[in-house]
Design a protein around this motif. Structure first.
Motif, mmCIF file in Angstrom:
data_model
loop_
_atom_site.group_PDB
_atom_site.id
_atom_site.type_symbol
_atom_site.label_atom_id
_atom_site.label_comp_id
_atom_site.label_asym_id
_atom_site.label_seq_id
_atom_site.Cartn_x
_atom_site.Cartn_y
_atom_site.Cartn_z
ATOM 1 N N ILE A 267 0.850 -1.193 0.000
ATOM 2 C CA ILE A 267 0.000 0.000 0.000
ATOM 3 C C ILE A 267 0.883 1.240 0.000
ATOM 4 O O ILE A 267 1.582 1.521 0.979
ATOM 5 N N THR A 268 0.868 1.979 -1.085
ATOM 6 C CA THR A 268 1.674 3.194 -1.233
ATOM 7 C C THR A 268 0.799 4.306 -1.791
ATOM 8 O O THR A 268 -0.376 4.106 -2.087
ATOM 9 N N SER A 269 1.398 5.461 -1.959
ATOM 10 C CA SER A 269 0.685 6.604 -2.523
ATOM 11 C C SER A 269 0.453 6.388 -4.019
ATOM 12 O O SER A 269 1.142 5.604 -4.672
ATOM 13 N N ILE A 270 -0.518 7.114 -4.555
ATOM 14 C CA ILE A 270 -0.884 6.922 -5.962
ATOM 15 C C ILE A 270 0.167 7.501 -6.891
ATOM 16 O O ILE A 270 0.577 6.863 -7.858
ATOM 17 N N TYR A 271 0.632 8.714 -6.616
ATOM 18 C CA TYR A 271 1.609 9.386 -7.477
ATOM 19 C C TYR A 271 2.900 9.584 -6.684
ATOM 20 O O TYR A 271 3.021 10.529 -5.900
ATOM 21 N N LEU A 490 -3.316 19.195 1.982
ATOM 22 C CA LEU A 490 -3.167 17.869 2.570
ATOM 23 C C LEU A 490 -3.393 16.783 1.531
ATOM 24 O O LEU A 490 -2.731 15.734 1.564
ATOM 25 N N LEU A 491 -4.301 17.007 0.602
ATOM 26 C CA LEU A 491 -4.529 16.036 -0.469
ATOM 27 C C LEU A 491 -3.280 15.849 -1.316
ATOM 28 O O LEU A 491 -2.937 14.717 -1.699
ATOM 29 N N GLY A 497 2.672 11.151 -1.082
ATOM 30 C CA GLY A 497 3.461 10.577 -0.007
ATOM 31 C C GLY A 497 4.588 11.465 0.459
ATOM 32 O O GLY A 497 5.470 11.023 1.196
ATOM 33 N N GLN A 498 4.586 12.729 0.050
ATOM 34 C CA GLN A 498 5.633 13.680 0.419
ATOM 35 C C GLN A 498 5.033 14.797 1.262
ATOM 36 O O GLN A 498 3.969 15.325 0.940
#
Length: 701
Positions: A267-271, A490-491, A497-498
């Motif tokens: 599970i990671t960030s989309i971009y 925040l989005l 993820g940064q």
């Protein structure tokens, strides 16, 4: 003597023997738990011991995550087929042009025709309607299950067009999530066996709004905050945990499905981004981030004004209004043909990265490297085919350079996106705003990297400028300014993820919002204005003079009252000659002391059921009818003629009110509804031209 082993549940301290402890439960002994009502009741009590809301909120998040992932998977397959057809059709420009344009034209025509044939309320974003519903006005057509099906099919067709039409899914999916929440709320009511509760229904709708955003970007924190900012004028802290729990369940399930489908390892960030962590930016760069926020604020104000003006023009123009009223699929086909023709890759589309999907747009714009410096002493050719490993090449053309393509993209997409928002199809408009804002920030970052190729000197050390960081700030600032929200900062952190650029990105968003909110209403508020949805306007600032204006200036004094000593003949005459939903009940015609309210339907039923002895000459009054069973409703909240307009507006928004009575020393003197409030606010916001007319309206209002 049998051995004593313990206490049984429900005992008062008496030990029980081993055979008794292993025996059937005393509560359901002698009956089948699957068929006995007592057993089902026992099971329901055990399951809902922690609270039934948890189960339905979790179900809401999981269901919407499954639907979101299934829609992405289906539309992704359709887009791949389209790309394959475009590549394999040959070198004929005519055939390639037809394959590029006919595909989105057919999809959008079907999307418009199908969704509008099911229900006329399925087009557009849906967030303005959700905002109206969360303010207390329940639009039944927008929560119908037929609308849900029309939204699913229509939105899938819209997303299947790829970046050709440049539309997303946030708005319609949020609307779908609210519809699912309303449906689960009804299921919950039947399961628990309680009567309908408007408060509980509103709690489920609020949670549904948060789930809609969270399951699109897998961002639970910003999903909840964005739904609060954009769709709620006032928010109850009691609903806070509901939104977060449902959004977390939805976001977790959405990302978990990607792992199960082997799309990602975990599970990671989309971009994903690769920004520097040790020294992400130099202190002097804060100034440029603030300038970027100001640019985004100005452009967002221009965008909101142009979009609202163009949408209003389409509704007032004779040709376009008739076309939208009678032939929505034809309008959708014409608009799709224009947009697809412009984005045709061998044509103008080569200068605006038209071969990239919307996700690839963001992925390339968040690139850490400087394209201007990479092409400073070299001129790579424009690739004949899309290179997934070098997406940035789509933004470079030997004739235009990086600066030219980014500028051309911003100029063209400005009006193309406005045109796309007028197509009567289920479509989201937030994702395009993110991409457009990222392009603004990328252009500024490339200009700075070319102006300072070694970096900006700070403390004797120069660190290279990262244009991707400016793209991140631009995406958050522009989308936040258009929608009047701060949570887009925040989005941006959640989808990448940064968080190393938290301070400059937040400053850019705040500056952009300060400019946009002072100039124009938000994108969704503008749509509410154009569609004339029932929604209270926002009182902007104190300079319009909302405090000196009191309820006595604008209240409705023509209220229909029924006195308790009124003969039934006169009561019947009043009921049959008026069509109000409720009547104000007073003690007597002379005193006008407020007693309560009486619903018109209940009063009519009581009059019809009552013996007609009063019609035979007997003197009967309304008080006799009330004593016979016609219930009255107490008035728990009242206004005074001295209450200010500002206080009245806050009360209506905070409590989701539609109508309030005005009393003076206990006497009913008038009423205030949305009609009077909107008229008073409109008079203050847009005062008459002359001073004499202004004074006259002030006294009249």
């Amino acid at each position: 003597m049998e051995e004593l082993v313990g206490l049984c549940e429900g005992s008062v301290g008496k030990p029980v023997t081993l055979p008794e402890l292993w025996g059937p439960c005393p509560h359901v002994r002698g009956c089948d738990p699957l068929s006995c009502p007592g057993g089902l009741e026992w099971l329901k009590q055990r399951l809902f011991r922690v609270g039934e809301d948890w189960y339905f909120l979790a179900a809401l998040g999981v269901l919407m995550a499954l639907i979101s992932y299934a829609m992405n998977f289906a539309t992704g397959c359709v887009v791949q087929v389209h790309n394959w057809l475009y590549r394999e059709i040959g070198d004929s420009h005519l055939l390639r042009y037809l394959s590029w344009t006919v595909y989105p034209v057919a999809l959008l025509s079907f999307s418009s025709g199908f969704s509008q044939s099911i229900t006329a309320s399925s087009g557009g974003s849906g967030i303005p309607e959700v905002k109206t519903m969360l303010s207390g006005v329940i639009l039944e057509d927008y929560l119908d299950i037929k609308n849900f099906g029309a939204k699913v099919v229509g939105l899938c067709c819209t997303l299947a067009t790829g970046s050709t039409i440049f539309l997303g899914k946030v708005g319609p999916f949020t609307h779908m999530s609210v519809m699912m929440a309303a449906y689960l709320g009804r299921v919950r009511t039947k399961t628990i066996g309680e009567s309908e509760n408007k408060t509980k229904e509103m709690e489920m709708l609020v949670a549904g709004a948060a789930v809609g955003v969270a399951t699109v970007f897998a961002a639970p924190f910003s999903g909840v905050l964005f739904s609060i900012e954009v769709m709620s004028s006032h928010f109850s802290v009691w609903n806070y945990w509901r939104g977060f729990f449902a959004a977390t369940c939805g976001a977790f399930t959405f990302r978990l499905l990607a792992v199960f489908n082997s799309e990602q390892e975990t599970i990671t960030s989309i971009y994903k981004t690769s920004f520097r962590v040790d020294v992400p930016f130099d202190l002097p760069e804060i100034f440029f981030f603030v300038v970027l926020g100001a640019v985004c604020g100005i452009l967002s104000s221009a965008y909101n004004f142009c979009q609202r003006t163009f949408l209003g023009f389409l509704k007032t123009n004779r040709f376009t209004s008739q076309l939208l009223a009678t032939s929505k699929p034809l309008y959708a086909a014409l608009a799709a043909l224009i947009l697809a023709s412009i984005t045709y890759p061998p044509g103008v589309g080569r200068f605006m990265a038209s071969r990239l999907s919307m996700g690839e747009h963001l992925e390339s714009l968040f690139d850490n490297n400087s394209w201007a410096l990479m092409t400073w002493n070299s001129s790579p050719p424009w690739p004949a085919e899309l290179d997934p490993q070098n997406l940035w090449l789509e933004w470079y053309h030997p004739q235009f350079t990086v600066f030219g393509t980014l500028t051309f993209f911003l100029v063209m997409k400005f009006w193309m996106l406005i045109l796309a928002t007028t197509i009567p199809i289920p479509a989201g408009y937030f994702m395009p705003l993110l991409v457009y804002g990222a392009a603004i920030g990328r252009l500024m970052g490339e200009v700075l990297s070319a102006a300072f190729p070694e970096g900006i000197m700070s403390g004797g050390v120069a660190n290279p400028i990262m244009p991707g960081a400016y793209a991140l700030a631009g995406a958050a600032a522009f989308s936040g300014a258009v929608t009047h929200s701060i949570s887009t900062a925040l989005l941006a952190f959640e989808i990448t993820g940064q968080i190393v650029h938290a301070l400059p990105v937040l400053m850019a968003v705040l500056v952009a919002n300060a400019i946009s909110q002072s100039c124009q209403p938000s994108f969704y508020d503008g749509t509410i204005i154009v569609k004339k949805l029932p929604y209270l306007p926002w009182i902007r600032g104190r300079n319009i003079g909302s405090y000196p204006v009191t309820v006595g200036h604008f209240m409705n004094t023509s209220i229909t009252t029924l006195a308790k000593d009124m003969p039934l003949e006169e009561v019947l005459k009043v009921v049959t000659s008026t069509d109000v939903t409720r009547y104000v009940l007073v003690e007597s015609a002379e005193s006008q002391i407020l007693v309560g309210t009486v619903e018109r339907t209940q009063l009519m039923q009581t009059l019809q059921a009552e013996p007609a002895s009063w019609a035979l000459g007997q003197q009967c009054c309304l008080q006799d009818l009330l004593a016979g069973g016609c219930a009255t409703q107490p008035v728990t909240l009242q206004l005074s003629p001295e209450t200010s307009l500002h206080q009245t507006h806050n009360l209506f928004e905070l409590l989701n009110l539609q109508w309030l009575l005005v009393t003076s020393r206990g006497r009913a003197v008038g009423s205030v509804s949305w009609v009077e409030l909107k008229k008073a606010i409109s008079t203050l916001t847009n005062p008459p031209a002359t001073k004499e007319a202004s004074l006259g309206l002030q006294n009249k209002v």
